[in-house]
Every structure is written in structure tokens, then in C-alpha cells.
Design an enzyme around this catalytic site. Sequence first.
Site, PDB file in Angstrom:
ATOM      1  N   GLY A 232       0.800  -1.232   0.000  1.00 18.06           N
ATOM      2  CA  GLY A 232       0.000   0.000   0.000  1.00 18.06           C
ATOM      3  C   GLY A 232       0.827   1.275   0.000  1.00 18.06           C
ATOM      4  O   GLY A 232       0.611   2.177  -0.805  1.00 18.06           O
ATOM      5  N   ALA A 233       1.782   1.363   0.902  1.00 12.64           N
ATOM      6  CA  ALA A 233       2.544   2.592   1.040  1.00 12.64           C
ATOM      7  C   ALA A 233       3.736   2.344   1.955  1.00 12.64           C
ATOM      8  O   ALA A 233       3.822   1.284   2.580  1.00 12.64           O
ATOM      9  CB  ALA A 233       1.676   3.697   1.634  1.00 12.64           C
TER      10      ALA A 233
ATOM     11  N   GLU B 221       6.535   4.321   4.819  1.00 14.36           N
ATOM     12  CA  GLU B 221       6.709   5.484   5.703  1.00 14.36           C
ATOM     13  C   GLU B 221       8.120   6.068   5.715  1.00 14.36           C
ATOM     14  O   GLU B 221       8.528   6.648   6.728  1.00 14.36           O
ATOM     15  CB  GLU B 221       6.331   5.056   7.130  1.00 14.36           C
TER      16      GLU B 221
ATOM     17  N   GLU C 277       0.813   5.987   7.597  1.00 19.54           N
ATOM     18  CA  GLU C 277       2.218   6.254   7.238  1.00 19.54           C
ATOM     19  C   GLU C 277       2.733   7.476   7.996  1.00 19.54           C
ATOM     20  O   GLU C 277       3.867   7.497   8.467  1.00 19.54           O
ATOM     21  CB  GLU C 277       2.380   6.454   5.731  1.00 19.54           C
TER      22      GLU C 277
ATOM     23  N   HIS D  54       3.627   6.665  11.559  1.00 18.39           N
ATOM     24  CA  HIS D  54       4.903   5.946  11.698  1.00 18.39           C
ATOM     25  C   HIS D  54       6.066   6.895  12.005  1.00 18.39           C
ATOM     26  O   HIS D  54       7.103   6.449  12.487  1.00 18.39           O
ATOM     27  CB  HIS D  54       5.243   5.207  10.405  1.00 18.39           C
TER      28      HIS D  54
ATOM     29  N   GLU E   8       4.141  -1.838  13.674  1.00 20.58           N
ATOM     30  CA  GLU E   8       2.932  -2.023  12.867  1.00 20.58           C
ATOM     31  C   GLU E   8       1.670  -2.180  13.721  1.00 20.58           C
ATOM     32  O   GLU E   8       0.640  -1.587  13.426  1.00 20.58           O
ATOM     33  CB  GLU E   8       3.101  -3.205  11.905  1.00 20.58           C
TER      34      GLU E   8
HETATM   35  N1  B3K Z   1       5.995  -0.492   6.529  1.00 17.64           N
HETATM   36  C1  B3K Z   1       5.397  -0.682   5.229  1.00 17.64           C
HETATM   37  C2  B3K Z   1       5.313  -2.095   4.814  1.00 17.64           C
HETATM   38  C3  B3K Z   1       6.506  -2.594   4.140  1.00 17.64           C
HETATM   39  C4  B3K Z   1       6.266  -3.977   3.586  1.00 17.64           C
HETATM   40  C5  B3K Z   1       7.438  -4.531   2.934  1.00 17.64           C
HETATM   41  N2  B3K Z   1       7.196  -5.811   2.329  1.00 17.64           N
HETATM   42  C6  B3K Z   1       4.048  -0.067   5.145  1.00 17.64           C
HETATM   43  C7  B3K Z   1       3.327   0.094   6.422  1.00 17.64           C
HETATM   44  O1  B3K Z   1       3.004  -0.833   7.111  1.00 17.64           O
HETATM   45  O2  B3K Z   1       3.104   1.209   6.796  1.00 17.64           O
HETATM   46 ZN    ZN Z   2       2.775   0.353   8.863  1.00 16.24          ZN
END
Ligand code: B3K
Ligand code: ZN
Length: 874
Positions: free
Chosen positions: A265-266, A268, A302, A305, A324
Site C-alpha cells: 500500500g505505502a 513510511e 504512514e 509511523h 505495525e
Molecule cells: N511499513 C510498510 C510495509 C513494508 C512492507 C514490505 N514488504 C508499510 C506500512 O506498514 O506502513
Molecule cells: Zn505500517
Amino acid sequence: MRAEQPKAVHLADYRVPAFLIDHVDLRIELFEDSAMVHSRLQIHRNPEDDSGARELVLHGEDLELVSLMLDGRPVEGHRVDEGSLTVPGVPDQFHLDITTRIQPQNNTRLEGLYQSSGMFCTQCEPEGFRRITYFLDRPDVMACYRTRIEAQQHTYPVLLANGNPVDWGELGDGRHQVTWEDPYPKPSYLFAMVAGDLVEKRDEFVTGSGRTIDLRMYVEARNEAKCDHALTSLKKAMAWDEEVYGREYDLDIFIVVAVDDFNMGAMENKGLNIFNSSCVLASPETATDAAYDRIESIVAHEYFHNWSGNRVTCRDWFQLSLKEGFTVFRDNQFSADMGSATVQRIDHVNMLRTAQFAEDAGPMAHPVRPDSYIEIANFYTLTVYEKGAEVVRMIHTLLGPDLFREGSDLYFARYDGQAVTTDDFVRAMEDASSRDLTQFRRWYEQAGTPELRVTDQFDADSGTYSLTIRQSCPPTPGQSNKKPFHIPVRMGLISTSGEPLVLDSEHNTEAVLELMEGEHSFHFRGLGERPVPSLLRGFSAPVKLDYPWTRDQLMFLASHDPDGFNRWDAGQKLAVDVILSIQQGLDTEVDPRLIEAYRTLLTTPGLDPAMVARMLALPATAWLIELTEEADVAAIDRARHQVEQTLSSALREELLQVRRDHHPDEDYAFEPRQVAARSLSNSALTMLTRIGDDQGRNQAVTQFGQATNMTDRLAALKALVDSPFDEEREDVLARFYDDWQHDPQVVEQWFAAQSGSPWVGDVTRVTQLLEHPAFDWKNPNKVRMVVGVFAGRNLAHFHSPDGRGHRFLGEQIRRLDSFNPQISAQLAQPLTRWQRYAPHLRDSMAGVLRELRDLPDLSRDLYEVVTKSLDESG
Ligand code: B3K
Ligand code: ZN
């Protein structure tokens, strides 16, 4: 079979790094056929390490080492292996200059530096930085970065990296450079850069302390009109995090970039968040209410984070839920505050219960803090994210909002700039609240969904009502015996006339029961009659709860429970019971009480339309499968279909009335009142077209033609696609594509409307979609919308008894695995629960898994999923 078996990494083997990196100076030269990465690392021995290591071992994958110098002199005796570079005999403190050549243009894995629609961008979490240059690519190595990007000015006028721009200029030959400096130490997974021909949208935010933050969004020119919603969401998130968590933004610039080819999705990255276009771009004409909602929460996630993840990060990847789980909890709280908290909770729990519970009961089950992994990219799971968020929510429930806030303040203050563990998070909560969470920590350590069995007794003579709750947790891979969890059960008691009853001497009508032992009894005194229990309000713990409510009691709770979530849940339980009784042959007809409950819902004035829409939706097939042993998908689907048809036919008049009462004809706005009205009205439309109602068809055709927003247009399209109206279906599908073929985000919806359709989305149709000119194997969104939606949501066709659906998925996974293993491993997920299904389905699913396992060139990602599913990895 792979020649070499990949090895697992274990939490128990964690050691502090032998060396630390204080400063990273990067110069990245971008060319059309390759990129040169010059990296200068300032390294020193870690005083906390007692291994006495004389060699420096850096991570690196698929890199061409061009030069290597230590303190200005060429290095001798270094070794390059698959995955690492070893430099022998290093001093305690030194500079290392490394030049590598990489090929972003050929990077189809979309990890590290790659190209998407002519721009360069990066994805480094979890281990992508090692595909850019040799580095100590682990989150407990935090460094300050200075990044200079050089490229052709005409093709790549915009050059971005983390932090603030500190220098820029022309270089001759049509090339230019921009240099960025990020003053905050960060792990390599938060590094990012972007280069492209992008337009800039600007906004600003004034922080609580009066600093003006420059907000910028960079997108391709064709998307310029789709930035407002993300920028508005960002400002709301920034204000909310100050108000609710006291967290202010810390750089002068915050940048958001939209990229079409993105594995998730995105991301950070510090000061430079990179988004999948479908999770950030929106306009009323092209994006649905659901997309607006998703964008608001992902932008917020994001952004949040920046503190929960970036300022305080993870010591190692086993601690992934530290950032997360906490950040999902924070974005859930934010979404609840932006709209209806109850509706938000219902949507969230519905997903958790359907998908995370399935994961927790299958061969890939793992604790919120896993003990081992083969490929960490496989552990960005619902367990780490969603169950992780539920674990934080339980701490919030146990401590209450004020102490929780004190705990989070302490956590951020104590660990700012550090890489820490989930245990550190819990300790901060304990220290701030003086509560003992020793037993609570088991939520991080033990996998599986706990089950609560509740029985009750009423002693009329003494007026005492007693609840007895027993907890257990089924075995999961590597964990056969579970110790009791510490579980908060929010509850209340309701009189037969629908009044909340007083539970204690302080006149509370709601309590949080804390379960610590395997069995607990709770006594409530002074009651004049046997009450109806309302248990696990707001889904206060991620557990399965079993209490023998009668259908009459469920109907009663569905209209009287003061807790909105439990009203919805009672309705769901009733519908589950009705559907499964038909499927098991215990009933032949739909219980008239269910029809009357739905009629009351549709005709009671003053109810929140969004809530009514949720209550009208029958339990998903996936949830029904989850509740059934040896699931016969076709039989479950038939029973569900029968109930749906009966309800819709019986309630035709009421549904038409809903259509008259609830359709907003004002200009589109993404605001709760309009969203709620559209969701109820469009649910009614779908129910009408499914039964082949002519008025429904006419309304859908008109709405399709006249809609001024994508929510209504797509709802009309789907209503006609999933209906017996063959002619209209193909007509609207063709018109929709003609109108929107220029817009990838809309075309994605068009694909999903077909691949997810219980009416037309069979293997033949889905195969045709793969051959459609708009389909692109290299674009993860297209793959997910066709293959992923088919296997994940279109369960009747995916599990067709002849096994075609399973074989179809196997073929696509095999094809994808050679160039994008993260996506192939994600797509294999629907096969992993093969043991739950009826024998004929089980055999065909396991057969596909075995064929994949036997491939000679299987990726590490897919290897882990396939072998664990077949229970062979040991
Ligand atoms: N921290 C990223 C996810 C990265 C995944 C890599 N395979 C997005 C998120 O959870 O905000
Ligand atoms: Zn995240």
C-alpha cells in the site's frame, strides 16, 4: 525442488551488531541502463559487542562491486558471496568507500531501486537497501544520511530523498543534482529516493508549537487533480497526532509521492512517504467512498509511523509489530474519530475475524512476535498488523485512556532515537501505570486464537446471576500447549424489557472482566430476573466466544444491546445460524424471524444508515467457511444464496423505499452523512438486482448512466454484473471500460468487478482478463485485482469442485515467482488452508502446493509458504 534449502533466522540468535555506522554519504548517478551508487560509510566498532569480530560483513544482493576503499586505500582480501561482502582485518574506526553498479530498469521484484512509469523510486523495507549498496542492512544500525542524486534534468527534473534539500545545481551534459540531508538517525529500511518528471502540489501545516511545515505531493501530470483528499487527510492526521498523542512533526518538509508499481500500500520513509497510486490518489469521479476511506487511513498510518516506527524503531524484524501493531491501532483510533466509531469497528473486526483468525488457525500461524522466519517479507501479516493492533487495544482497555497516554509518552521519551522491542513497549506501559503485564505478554508469544466458553446460572432465590468463562487455545505449529492469556472481556447485562442492569455497588452498567486463569466465575447480585448477557462488547479481545444464545435472544440483542458493535454481532450470529442450519439440512426454509428482524431494521426511523447497511450484509462466505469443519464451499454458498434471495424478495417494498429515502443528490462530498446514505442505498440496489427485479434493473441502468461520482457508478455496475441481466451486464462493462480506459485506478476496479463476481467471474472469464490489453503482469495492482481477488474473494468459483480454480492460481503463481516473489508468495495464501476444506477440495489444493514445491527455481519467499503449508519445513 530447490537445490538448496533456505535457512530459518531465529529470534533466539539475535546478537548486537559488531559494527555501527554513524554517517552515510550517498551519491547516486542515474542513467538509462544502470545506476552507479557511491557510498561513503563512517563506521566504528560497537562497544556493546563482545564477539571480537575482526571482519566486517556487509549485506548485499544482486550488486556489482565496482570499487572498495578503506580509509582511502584499496582493500585487499575482501570476499563477495551471495548475499554479503566481507572485509577482513578492519580497525576500530574507519571510512569505507563503496561503489556498486545496479540495474533499476531490470528490477522486477520492486525491492531496492527500480523504475515505474518512467520514474525511479525505492522500496527498502525490510531488506531492499542491500539491493542498492553493501550495508549493515538491519534496523538496529541507525545512521544519518546525506544523499546526492544526479540525473538528466530534462527527463528527471524532480529529485527527492529523505530530509531537507541542502544543495542543488547543474552538472553539464544536461545533468543536474540535488542533495538532501536527513538530520535524524534512521535504519536503512527508511531510506528513500525518487527521480522523475512529476508535478508538485503544495500545502502547509502549522504545528502546535507554531512551525510551518511544507507539505508536498509529487505525482504524474495526469494525476494532478487527484491530490486534494490525501493532503486533507494528511493535515487531519498531523493535527490528530498532536492532540491525541502529543506528537509533532519534526522535519521542515513532508513529501508524499504516488507510484503505480508498488508491492504493497505505502511506505513510511522518513520525510518521503511513497504510496501505491491506488492508496493515495482520488477524485469523486474516479474513486469510491471506500477508496476515500482507505486513503485517509493509509495516509494517517504512514504519517503516524514518523513517531511509532521512525523515531522509535524496531531492534530486529521479529519486533515488526512494535511499529505495525501500534500504528494500526493509532490509525484505527484516528478513523474512529473521523467518522462513526461503531461502523469503523465493525468493518475492522469483520476483516480480522474472517482473515486473521484463518491465518491463526492455519499452517502459517505465528505469534505477533514471531520466533523464526525464512523470508521476513512473508511476515507482513494480518497477525503482525491486525492482531498486533488488537493487543495494543487490549492494553488501552486494561489501562484506560489516561494511563495509556502516559505509557505512550514514556515510551516515546525513553526510546527516542533507539531500536527497541515489543517488550520495551509493554514495560513503558507497565511503568506508567504500575500494572503488571507479565502474563499479558503471552499475547506476543503464543499464536492461535483463544476460545472462550461461557455458561451461566441464575439463582432466583438469592437474585444472583453467575457467569463462568473457560479459556483455551488450540495448538499451532511449534506450540502444542498454551498457557492462559490475560483477556479483558467488556460486558453488560440486559433485562428482558431491554434495560441495562446495574452490575456493582457503583451503579456501573458495564464492566471489564479480566480473565487470567483457565476458568473464572463472576457473580452479579441483586437481580430480579435472569438477564440476557451482552459479552465481549466492542470486540474487547481477539477471541472466539461461545455462549448458547437462542435465536430469540439474538434478535433481542440485535435491537436492544446498548453496544452498537454487539447489536451488529448479534444480527450476524443469527444470520450465521440460519444459513448454516440450511446448509446442514436442519432447516429447509429461512427462519421468518430473520426476515422480520431485517424488516424492522429497514423500517425503524432514525437509525444510522451506515449501521443499517452493515447489518443488512449477510456474513461473508469466508467467515462461514471459517465456522465450518471440512468446508464444502459450494454447499455453503448455495445456502447463503438461498437466504439472500429469500430476504431480498420478501423485503422488496422496503428496499425500494430505502432507495427513495436515502439517495443523496447533492454534490459529492466525502463526509459521514453522505457516505452512510450512499452505502445503504447501494446495498438496497444490489439486493434488488440480485433477485432479477425489473425496477432494480432500471434504477441501476439509470444510476450507471447518470452518476456523478464513482461510488454510485461502480455500485450500479456491480449490481448489474452480479445479476441475471446478461445483456445489461455486458453493455455496462463495455461502456465503463470505454469511458475509463485511460485511468489505471479505475481500470483496476473494472477488473475486480469481474474477477470477484459470483455470477461471471469463473476461470474462463478470469483467463480472458489476463489476456486483456490493459492487464500488465509487471503491475502488482493489476495482478492483485484479477488473480488475487478471484482467489481471495470469489470463493465459489475459486473452489469449483473440478479444481480448475486451484490449478489456475497455481499457474499464475508459478509465472509470477520468477520475477516478483513477494507477490507470488502473497498470492499463494488462499491455498495454505487446504486442510480445512472438504476432501475433494483439499486434495486439489494440496496437489497444487506440491507442484509448486517441486519447482526447481522456487523463490525463498514462495518456498517458505509452500513448505510450511504442506508442513514439511520442520
Ligand atoms: N511499513 C510498510 C510495509 C513494508 C512492507 C514490505 N514488504 C508499510 C506500512 O506498514 O506502513
Ligand atoms: Zn505500517
